[in-house]
Write an enzyme that holds these catalytic residues in place. Sequence first.
Site: not given
Ligand code: ADQ
Length: 499
Positions: A173, A389
């Site tokens: 990921h 990211d």
């Molecule tokens: P993450 O680094 O966790 O994931 P991201 O892809 O932005 O990053 O996903 C975060 C998730 O958590 C989103 O679904 C978001 O809605 C949720 N989230 C974030 N902050 C939140 C909050 N305060 N309250 C509720 N929900 C919240 C890792 C990789 C990414 C990749 C994903 C999926 O780092 O690059 O996109 O996996 O592969």
Amino acid sequence: MDTPSICQSTASQADFVVVANRLPLHLDTCDPSAPRWRRSPGGLVSALEPILRARRGAWVGWAGTTTQVTEAALPDQEIHMQAVPLGENEYREYYEGFSNATLWPLFHDVMVPPDFDQSSWHSYQRVNQRFAQQAAALAAPGATVWVQDYQLMLVPALLRALRPDVRIGFFLHIPFPPPELFLQLPWRTQIMDGILGADLIGFQLPGGARNFLHLVSRLRGHESVREAQRPPLLGKVLSGGRKVSVGAFPISVDASAMEELARSKVVRERARQIRRQLGGSRKIMLAVDRLDYTKGIDQRLRAFEGLLADGRAAAKDTVLVQIATPSRERVEHYRLRRARIEAQVGQINGTFGQVGQVPVHYMHTTVDHTELAALYRAADVMLVTPLRDGMNLVAKEFIAARPDLGGALVLSEFAGAAHELTRALLVNPYHLSELKDVMAAALELDEADARSRMGCLRRHVFERDVHRWAHSFLTVLGDGGHEPDLPNVAALPRAAMVA
Ligand code: ADQ
């Protein structure tokens, strides 16, 4: 207090097994007399839950507590959950240590120096072995096992040794770094060999897949790597008499589910209420991230502060809402980053705020899905400006939540999502004055331009949602026969089709 528990089901073995560091649950102990399992936030969970639900598969992962978990008390019986126990010391060494203080920074441009600690490495090996054993015990003969992410890179080879009959997929990921960085890792060969135990290795972007193929040809010789001409496959590796496929599979979100939520009465009303509470006519800039040094939160705050200082934005008509999910709070770099961000927020509000008119609303918390959708709908500008990211699901969720075609997306070039979402306002977050300019431009974006951009972005996100991601990966892995129905393009919501 009764020990809260996770299912050790007697259910028979599963044909489709997801192996991930975490189960999609966490234990809420706010009320110590009645602890409850709740859904966890995070990119991986958001992506996989709908697929598992549709397929009735099994999920092997850590329950998020070092307390022993014993018997069934799951909030959700549709997905068979298999808890892998972790002791306190293992949590510290395998998870906080090797996964998040070694691999995470190494795979994110060495933004902070990785720890190379022998004892953490041993713990990583031991825990990966445990995950492999549990997956081996749960998988039915000939099952498909899909291993997720950087915490479990040894599992594919360990599982293959235990269960040569199962089909193994591995998906990373996070970005896969260029060989020059990866080769710093003292255990580079073991990690590479661990991943090569899979039949199919998936990366978010072609660049990550190519980095991996270059690495294999550096460590194993050019003759072990073949180019593949069939996207999403970019190459094959000949490993131990097997052919391992390597490709790019950009992950996405459950766009229809987010759209449905965003259209609901409760979300629309909450969005209106948020706008009122923040000052009615003020423009709302929104950012939602895990509190991680890769997400560029401090650069974003600095840029906003610069706009206020330059007089290009004023607290009376602009507000920045920053939601930061608590993350890896015992890892030193995370603690330091949080302190820095909170000092910045204090400084900005102290300098530019007035009673009733605070420029930054900062919340160090997880918000529920309804609140998240309402925030997305209330925002005029969504700021997704990570320094690096793998993909970034927030950008795609925001787009899915805007059937009104409103809102502008500012997106870092260094988010994997930027490769697909080219009609966003793309920015280099390291370039402070560019970041300021793009944020200011987003605030002023012409409505017709904004709607046209959002229409294109929505078309992309609805066509390539999380179901298509899984379908594409599993089809190439040779297990495409049990997929949830793919969205029919003709049946997409009308607003998603606006070009
Ligand atoms: P993450 O680094 O966790 O994931 P991201 O892809 O932005 O990053 O996903 C975060 C998730 O958590 C989103 O679904 C978001 O809605 C949720 N989230 C974030 N902050 C939140 C909050 N305060 N309250 C509720 N929900 C919240 C890792 C990789 C990414 C990749 C994903 C999926 O780092 O690059 O996109 O996996 O592969």
